[in-house]
Write a protein that holds these residues in place. Sequence first.
Motif, short mmCIF file in Angstrom:
data_model
loop_
_atom_site.label_atom_id
_atom_site.label_comp_id
_atom_site.label_asym_id
_atom_site.label_seq_id
_atom_site.Cartn_x
_atom_site.Cartn_y
_atom_site.Cartn_z
N UNK A 25 94.83 -48.07 66.80
CA UNK A 25 93.78 -48.49 67.73
C UNK A 25 92.42 -48.57 67.07
N UNK A 26 92.38 -48.91 65.76
CA UNK A 26 91.12 -48.94 65.04
C UNK A 26 90.27 -50.15 65.44
N UNK A 27 88.97 -50.01 65.24
CA UNK A 27 88.05 -51.11 65.48
C UNK A 27 88.43 -52.27 64.54
N UNK A 28 88.69 -53.47 65.06
CA UNK A 28 89.13 -54.58 64.21
C UNK A 28 88.15 -54.93 63.10
N UNK A 29 86.85 -54.88 63.39
CA UNK A 29 85.86 -55.21 62.37
C UNK A 29 85.91 -54.20 61.23
N UNK A 30 86.07 -52.93 61.57
CA UNK A 30 86.19 -51.91 60.54
C UNK A 30 87.45 -52.09 59.72
N UNK A 31 88.57 -52.38 60.39
CA UNK A 31 89.83 -52.58 59.69
C UNK A 31 89.73 -53.78 58.73
N UNK A 32 89.08 -54.84 59.17
CA UNK A 32 88.90 -56.01 58.31
C UNK A 32 88.07 -55.66 57.09
N UNK A 33 87.00 -54.90 57.29
CA UNK A 33 86.12 -54.56 56.18
C UNK A 33 86.83 -53.68 55.17
N UNK A 34 87.55 -52.68 55.66
CA UNK A 34 88.25 -51.77 54.74
C UNK A 34 89.35 -52.51 53.99
N UNK A 35 90.11 -53.35 54.70
CA UNK A 35 91.17 -54.11 54.04
C UNK A 35 90.61 -55.04 52.98
N UNK A 39 98.42 -33.31 67.94
CA UNK A 39 97.57 -34.25 67.20
C UNK A 39 96.53 -33.43 66.45
N UNK A 40 96.54 -33.53 65.14
CA UNK A 40 95.54 -32.84 64.31
C UNK A 40 94.45 -33.83 63.95
N UNK A 41 93.23 -33.55 64.36
CA UNK A 41 92.10 -34.43 64.11
C UNK A 41 91.30 -33.88 62.93
N UNK A 42 91.13 -34.70 61.90
CA UNK A 42 90.30 -34.32 60.75
C UNK A 42 88.84 -34.59 61.11
N UNK A 43 88.07 -33.52 61.23
CA UNK A 43 86.72 -33.65 61.79
C UNK A 43 85.70 -34.24 60.82
N UNK A 44 86.03 -34.35 59.53
CA UNK A 44 85.05 -34.87 58.58
C UNK A 44 85.26 -36.35 58.25
N UNK A 45 86.01 -37.05 59.07
CA UNK A 45 86.24 -38.49 58.88
C UNK A 45 85.24 -39.26 59.74
N UNK A 46 84.46 -40.13 59.12
CA UNK A 46 83.43 -40.88 59.84
C UNK A 46 83.37 -42.31 59.32
N UNK A 47 83.70 -43.30 60.17
CA UNK A 47 84.12 -43.17 61.55
C UNK A 47 85.54 -42.60 61.64
N UNK A 48 85.84 -41.92 62.74
CA UNK A 48 87.14 -41.25 62.84
C UNK A 48 88.30 -42.22 62.97
N UNK A 49 89.43 -41.85 62.37
CA UNK A 49 90.65 -42.63 62.56
C UNK A 49 91.27 -42.34 63.93
N UNK A 50 91.12 -41.13 64.39
CA UNK A 50 91.63 -40.78 65.73
C UNK A 50 90.57 -41.20 66.74
N UNK A 51 90.85 -42.29 67.41
CA UNK A 51 89.85 -42.91 68.26
C UNK A 51 89.75 -42.20 69.61
#
Length: 266
Positions: free
Chosen positions: A120-130, A209-221
């Motif tokens: 459920x990632x932000x499409x613009x972010x997914x495009x940029x990272x890819x 669900x384990x949420x990694x709190x130091x991920x920004x922007x978070x993968x767990x939406x």
Amino acid sequence: MSLTTYVFGTDTPEAPHVLAIHGLTGHGRRWESLAADHLTDLRVISPDLLGHGHSPWVPPWSLEEHVASLVDVVDQYIPVAARPFVMVGHSFGGAVAVRLAQRLGSGSVRGLVLLDPAQGLDPAMALQVATDSLEHWDYPDAAAAKSAKRAEGWADIPELLLDKEIEDHLTDSAPGRVGWRVSAPAAATAWSEMASDAAVPPPGLPTTVVVADRVDPPFVRPAFLEACATDRPDSVEIVHADCEHMVPFLAPELTARVIRSMVDRG
């Protein structure tokens, strides 16, 4: 297609089984240290996903194809007597694990552990990272690959584990260069799949669900967490880890404890 699959932990076939699914650009051997240090009495089944490691690289690489290939792994490596089993998925592997649990049903899956699941990632972010990852896909040498890993969320991972990653997963790329043993088109496809709607665990299936709190922007939406709270309030637990994205390496004790809690539910 048959996936290259590793078995860690005990050799006892009667032991509780855990299916461990790695994340994007990873490989099955990433679970080896967790199994050796914390889960020695469990039987950990860890495949290389399609397009990764030593598994087939030919398309298609959709979530549905990943699920279908993992059904074959379950049939081959987890006997009926060892079911229901526990499933753990990290990152993109978490998105795959949810859909595999939906496919297999509660008769096969005892519990689900999702380590910083990416869906459920932000499409613009997914495009940029890819796009960025494809533009910087390989490296002049192993030292450069190692430095890049340190800059990509591996800064706190022990040196021995990073050295093992280099040994297990780095291979020759273009002439005079090296890269990770991953299909670039498969990786790009995975970013597209992670931008599709998030899936929630099946009703009634115990899930952490384990949420990694130091991920920004978070993968767990937030939308995924809200859906779990609204639609699965009695079966989904949210746990927070004070670390970056590589939860199995950075929070191994927490990871093992959550997996064991699922095993012990039986």
